[in-house]
Design a protein around this motif. Structure first.
Motif, short mmCIF file in Angstrom:
data_model
loop_
_atom_site.label_atom_id
_atom_site.label_comp_id
_atom_site.label_asym_id
_atom_site.label_seq_id
_atom_site.Cartn_x
_atom_site.Cartn_y
_atom_site.Cartn_z
N ARG A 30 0.83 -1.19 0.00
CA ARG A 30 0.00 0.00 0.00
C ARG A 30 0.87 1.25 0.00
O ARG A 30 0.62 2.20 -0.74
CB ARG A 30 -0.92 -0.03 1.23
N LYS A 31 1.92 1.25 0.83
CA LYS A 31 2.83 2.40 0.89
C LYS A 31 3.54 2.59 -0.45
O LYS A 31 3.71 3.72 -0.93
CB LYS A 31 3.88 2.20 1.99
N MET A 32 3.97 1.49 -1.07
CA MET A 32 4.66 1.59 -2.35
C MET A 32 3.71 2.11 -3.43
O MET A 32 4.10 2.96 -4.25
CB MET A 32 5.21 0.22 -2.77
N ALA A 33 2.46 1.65 -3.44
CA ALA A 33 1.49 2.12 -4.43
C ALA A 33 1.20 3.60 -4.23
O ALA A 33 1.08 4.35 -5.21
CB ALA A 33 0.21 1.30 -4.33
N GLN A 34 1.10 4.05 -2.99
CA GLN A 34 0.87 5.47 -2.73
C GLN A 34 2.04 6.32 -3.21
O GLN A 34 1.85 7.40 -3.77
CB GLN A 34 0.62 5.71 -1.24
N LYS A 35 3.25 5.81 -3.03
CA LYS A 35 4.44 6.55 -3.48
C LYS A 35 4.46 6.65 -5.00
O LYS A 35 4.72 7.71 -5.57
CB LYS A 35 5.70 5.85 -2.98
N VAL A 36 4.16 5.55 -5.68
CA VAL A 36 4.15 5.54 -7.14
C VAL A 36 3.06 6.48 -7.66
O VAL A 36 3.28 7.25 -8.61
CB VAL A 36 3.95 4.11 -7.68
N MET A 37 1.88 6.45 -7.06
CA MET A 37 0.79 7.34 -7.48
C MET A 37 1.16 8.80 -7.24
O MET A 37 0.86 9.66 -8.06
CB MET A 37 -0.50 6.99 -6.74
N GLY A 38 1.80 9.08 -6.11
CA GLY A 38 2.22 10.45 -5.83
C GLY A 38 3.24 10.95 -6.84
O GLY A 38 3.17 12.08 -7.32
N ASP A 39 4.20 10.08 -7.20
CA ASP A 39 5.20 10.45 -8.20
C ASP A 39 4.55 10.70 -9.56
O ASP A 39 4.90 11.64 -10.27
CB ASP A 39 6.27 9.37 -8.33
N ALA A 40 3.58 9.85 -9.93
CA ALA A 40 2.90 10.01 -11.22
C ALA A 40 2.10 11.31 -11.24
O ALA A 40 2.11 12.03 -12.24
CB ALA A 40 2.00 8.81 -11.49
N GLN A 41 1.42 11.62 -10.16
CA GLN A 41 0.66 12.87 -10.10
C GLN A 41 1.59 14.08 -10.17
O GLN A 41 1.28 15.07 -10.83
CB GLN A 41 -0.18 12.92 -8.83
N GLN A 42 2.74 13.98 -9.51
CA GLN A 42 3.69 15.09 -9.53
C GLN A 42 4.23 15.30 -10.94
O GLN A 42 4.36 16.44 -11.41
CB GLN A 42 4.82 14.80 -8.56
N HIS A 44 2.70 14.48 -13.71
CA HIS A 44 1.60 14.99 -14.53
C HIS A 44 1.41 16.49 -14.30
O HIS A 44 1.21 17.24 -15.25
CB HIS A 44 0.31 14.24 -14.19
N GLN A 45 1.48 16.92 -13.06
CA GLN A 45 1.33 18.34 -12.76
C GLN A 45 2.50 19.14 -13.32
O GLN A 45 2.33 20.26 -13.79
CB GLN A 45 1.21 18.56 -11.25
N HIS A 46 3.68 18.56 -13.28
CA HIS A 46 4.86 19.26 -13.80
C HIS A 46 4.79 19.40 -15.32
O HIS A 46 5.14 20.45 -15.87
CB HIS A 46 6.13 18.50 -13.40
N ARG A 47 4.34 18.35 -15.99
CA ARG A 47 4.25 18.40 -17.45
C ARG A 47 3.15 19.33 -17.93
O ARG A 47 3.25 19.93 -18.98
CB ARG A 47 4.01 17.00 -18.01
N ASN A 48 2.07 19.40 -17.19
CA ASN A 48 0.93 20.21 -17.61
C ASN A 48 0.83 21.48 -16.78
O ASN A 48 -0.25 21.91 -16.42
CB ASN A 48 -0.37 19.40 -17.49
N ALA A 49 1.95 22.07 -16.49
CA ALA A 49 1.96 23.29 -15.70
C ALA A 49 1.26 24.41 -16.46
O ALA A 49 1.42 24.54 -17.68
CB ALA A 49 3.40 23.69 -15.37
N PRO A 50 0.49 25.26 -15.78
CA PRO A 50 -0.25 26.31 -16.49
C PRO A 50 0.66 27.35 -17.15
O PRO A 50 0.30 27.92 -18.17
CB PRO A 50 -1.10 26.95 -15.41
N HIS A 51 1.85 27.59 -16.60
CA HIS A 51 2.74 28.58 -17.21
C HIS A 51 3.36 28.09 -18.49
O HIS A 51 3.85 28.85 -19.30
CB HIS A 51 3.84 28.97 -16.22
#
Length: 94
Positions: A30-42, A44-51
């Protein structure tokens, strides 16, 4: 007597290892899956930054051309020289 004592201790240790594994393994996964999901979200947010894409988005139906080749280029056939037409002659010996 020594064999029975060894078997009892071995079975007890294996049972305890199995019990601990059943409790710890799901928690670790569960901890490993949460870490992987957090990295993927980060990412995604970095690639699709509004600026990054501010003001570059075109409305639907609009076409943007980034590169237009120069008009003064000559075609390959014009630079290649003269072309001579010929006919193939089949020999009658065949």
């Amino acid at each position: 007597m020594g064999l029975l004592k060894f078997l009892f201790i071995a079975i007890t240790v294996l049972w305890l290892v199995r019990l601990v594994f059943r409790l710890v393994f799901p928690w670790a996964m569960r901890k490993m899956a949460q870490k992987v999901m957090g990295d993927a979200q980060q990412q995604h947010q970095h690639r699709n930054a509004p600026h990054r894409n501010a003001g570059q988005r075109q409305p639907d139906g609009k076409i943007r051309i980034d590169y237009v080749p120069p008009k003064n280029q000559t075609k390959g056939a014009k630079k290649a020289g003269e072309f001579v037409e010929f006919e193939e002659i089949k020999s009658s010996a065949e």
